[in-house]
Design an enzyme around this catalytic site. Structure first.
Site, PDB file in Angstrom:
ATOM      1  N   HIS A 313       0.850  -1.193   0.000  1.00  0.00           N
ATOM      2  CA  HIS A 313       0.000   0.000   0.000  1.00  0.00           C
ATOM      3  C   HIS A 313       0.880   1.236   0.000  1.00  0.00           C
ATOM      4  O   HIS A 313       1.934   1.246   0.629  1.00  0.00           O
ATOM      5  CB  HIS A 313      -0.893   0.020   1.249  1.00  0.00           C
ATOM      6  CG  HIS A 313      -2.080   0.921   1.099  1.00  0.00           C
ATOM      7  ND1 HIS A 313      -2.005   2.270   1.340  1.00  0.00           N
ATOM      8  CD2 HIS A 313      -3.340   0.669   0.698  1.00  0.00           C
ATOM      9  CE1 HIS A 313      -3.198   2.812   1.108  1.00  0.00           C
ATOM     10  NE2 HIS A 313      -4.018   1.868   0.713  1.00  0.00           N
ATOM     11  N   ASP A 371      -7.897  -5.439  -0.030  1.00  0.00           N
ATOM     12  CA  ASP A 371      -8.329  -6.336  -1.119  1.00  0.00           C
ATOM     13  C   ASP A 371      -7.932  -7.785  -0.921  1.00  0.00           C
ATOM     14  O   ASP A 371      -8.331  -8.646  -1.707  1.00  0.00           O
ATOM     15  CB  ASP A 371      -7.733  -5.824  -2.441  1.00  0.00           C
ATOM     16  CG  ASP A 371      -8.344  -4.475  -2.816  1.00  0.00           C
ATOM     17  OD1 ASP A 371      -7.583  -3.531  -3.106  1.00  0.00           O
ATOM     18  OD2 ASP A 371      -9.573  -4.370  -2.751  1.00  0.00           O
TER      19      ASP A 371
END
Ligand code: SDX
Length: 436
Positions: A313, A371
């Site tokens: 991320h 996700d």
């Protein structure tokens, strides 16, 4: 934002005059160096493709502490919202800055519920698509098409219009996603039901048929509602920045949100949930847990361009708090459905364990993001893989709209117009064809 005592001084080794730049502070998080006058003062731009060190706006909506793995919506930790609130309360919070009391919650829920139907003409758009069209291709079209119907709420500079288009978008996204799904499986569309909750109504529009009664499972309803909360907003991510830049031209809110849908589709962003599940399927097909080592080797091989989807991320350099909550939701749903032995969930947990002990991931601070587990729980709920990102878009619509309205409501906002470092041909003359 508050002017800090601290100042930034920019000096140049070529003897050009140094420049003093103001520093501003927010309520929490990094201070910012205000470079708005830099070009006028120095004739130079800053250079930051990908915006690794650039605050493109000020916002009071969502705060992320990437090092701590903390996510706050209007100051409330995501863990508390996911446990104590439902999605519509979270929408109220993101849009208006406060959680609703009982009376406000009733009014807001009724308002959203009464806007869940779409214009009957909308169904004719779908006929133009192939039945095997990707749901995000359909959604990009349908959301933009809303601008063709709601002319009484397209003036982004009118606060009334902004509010009603926010309600319309939050209310209609589930209906449009369910229509996109029904179209691809050749089943009739199901109209929204005002007696059901936001998540319950979505499940009904997705899985009910006119032929028999469909009972909404409270466990799936709660799980889906929590998935919506976890995806609702996330500061200035790629799709939110797209919506802000698109909306800064004064275009209507439906068109700006359609731009957000298009951006979210990418596998580096919202498309990662679909890609993560397909990655797990592929490892499963190759042989499952025993093949994880081989897969990780490919990920670490720079020439392979294989990534561990659902990992890493830009902001979180610690565990994404949403991934933890998603894993818990996964556990609850799979146990409730008697699927606790689900091989994909086992594989995902094993893959995470191995990755988090591997120096490649540890040194790059790569952890599971929102996700990684969301696909497994959506699959258990019965949602087809290609629809995962459309569900993400459904939930993120409130965040996009809240951020867009915050920008338009800021008297200081201007149309976004970045500059560049030009590296192409300098001026030259066109030669006649015979001489080229
Ligand atoms: C979302 O921004 C948001 O807030 C987004 C989001 C939201 O709610 O809106 O949180 C939703 O989009 C989550 C992210 C979903 N994407 C994925 O899961 C796709 C896989 N992840 C990567 O593509 C990547 O981690 C990004 C895109 C998420 C972040 O990329 P960055 O910040 O640009 O980091 P990078 O690509 O420069 O990576 C740094 C290093 C590189 O290695 P080196 O060049 O230093 O050797 O880490 C490696 C990368 O190769 N790396 C990965 C990796 N992610 C980064 N290596 C293998 N697998 C990965 N997933």
């Amino acid at each position: 934002m508050k002017l800090a005592e601290n100042k930034a001084t920019l000096s140049f080794s070529n003897g050009s005059p140094s420049v003093e730049l103001p520093v501003y502070q927010g309520s929490v998080g990094p201070d910012v160096v205000d470079i708005r006058k830099l070009y006028a003062q120095t004739g130079m731009f800053t250079y930051d493709p990908g915006f690794l060190s650039t605050a493109a706006c000020q916002s009071a909506i969502t705060y992320i502490d990437g090092d701590k793995g903390e996510l706050l919506y209007r100051g409330y930790p995501i863990e508390q919202l996911a446990t104590n609130c439902d999605f519509l309360e979270t929408c109220h919070l993101l849009l208006y800055g406060e959680l609703p009391n009982t009376e406000d919650k009733g009014k807001f829920t009724k308002l959203v519920t009464n806007h869940t139907m779409v214009n009957e003409q909308m169904q004719f758009f779908l006929r133009g698509f192939r039945r095997d069209a990707h749901p995000m291709a359909i959604m990009t079209g349908l959301v933009g098409a809303l601008s063709a119907f709601y002319h009484d709420s397209t003036d982004i500079n009118n606060p009334e219009h902004r509010n009603i288009s926010a309600i319309r978008l939050i209310a209609k996204m589930p209906t449009l996603v369910a229509m996109a799904y029904k179209y691809t499986i050749g089943q009739p569309y199901m109209y929204p039901r005002n007696d059901l909750s936001y998540a319950g109504n979505f499940l009904h529009m997705m899985f009910a048929t006119p032929c028999e009664e469909y009972k909404v499972s409270p466990v799936l309803e709660r799980a889906l509602d929590r998935i919506f909360i976890l995806h609702a907003d996330h500061e200035q991510n790629a799709s939110t920045s797209t919506v802000r830049l698109c909306g800064s031209s004064g275009t209507n809110p439906f068109a700006a949100i359609a731009a957000g849908v298009a951006c979210l589709w990418g596998p580096a962003h919202g498309g990662a949930n679909e890609a993560a599940l397909n990655m797990l399927y592929d490892i499963q097909k190759e042989g499952g847990v025993e093949k994880i080592g081989e897969f990780i080797k490919k990920v670490k091989d720079k020439n392979s361009s294989v990534k561990l989807m659902g990992f890493g991320h830009r902001v979180y350099k610690n565990y994404d708090p949403r991934a933890k909550l998603m894993q818990e939701t996964c556990n609850e749903v799979l146990t409730e459905l008697g699927l606790e032995k689900d091989p994909l969930f086992k594989l995902a947990k094993e893959l995470e364990k191995i990755a988090l002990e591997d120096e490649y991931f540890v040194s790059r601070k790569l952890y599971p993001n929102v996700d990684f587990y969301s696909g497994i729980v959506q699959r258990a709920i019965g949602i087809p893989v290609p629809l995962f990102t459309a569900i993400f878009a459904l939930a993120r619509t409130v965040g996009w709209i809240a951020q867009l309205n915050e920008m338009i409501g800021d008297p200081e906002y201007k149309i976004g117009r970045p500059r560049q470092l030009f590296t192409g041909s300098v001026k030259r003359d066109v030669q006649p064809l015979a001489k080229r």
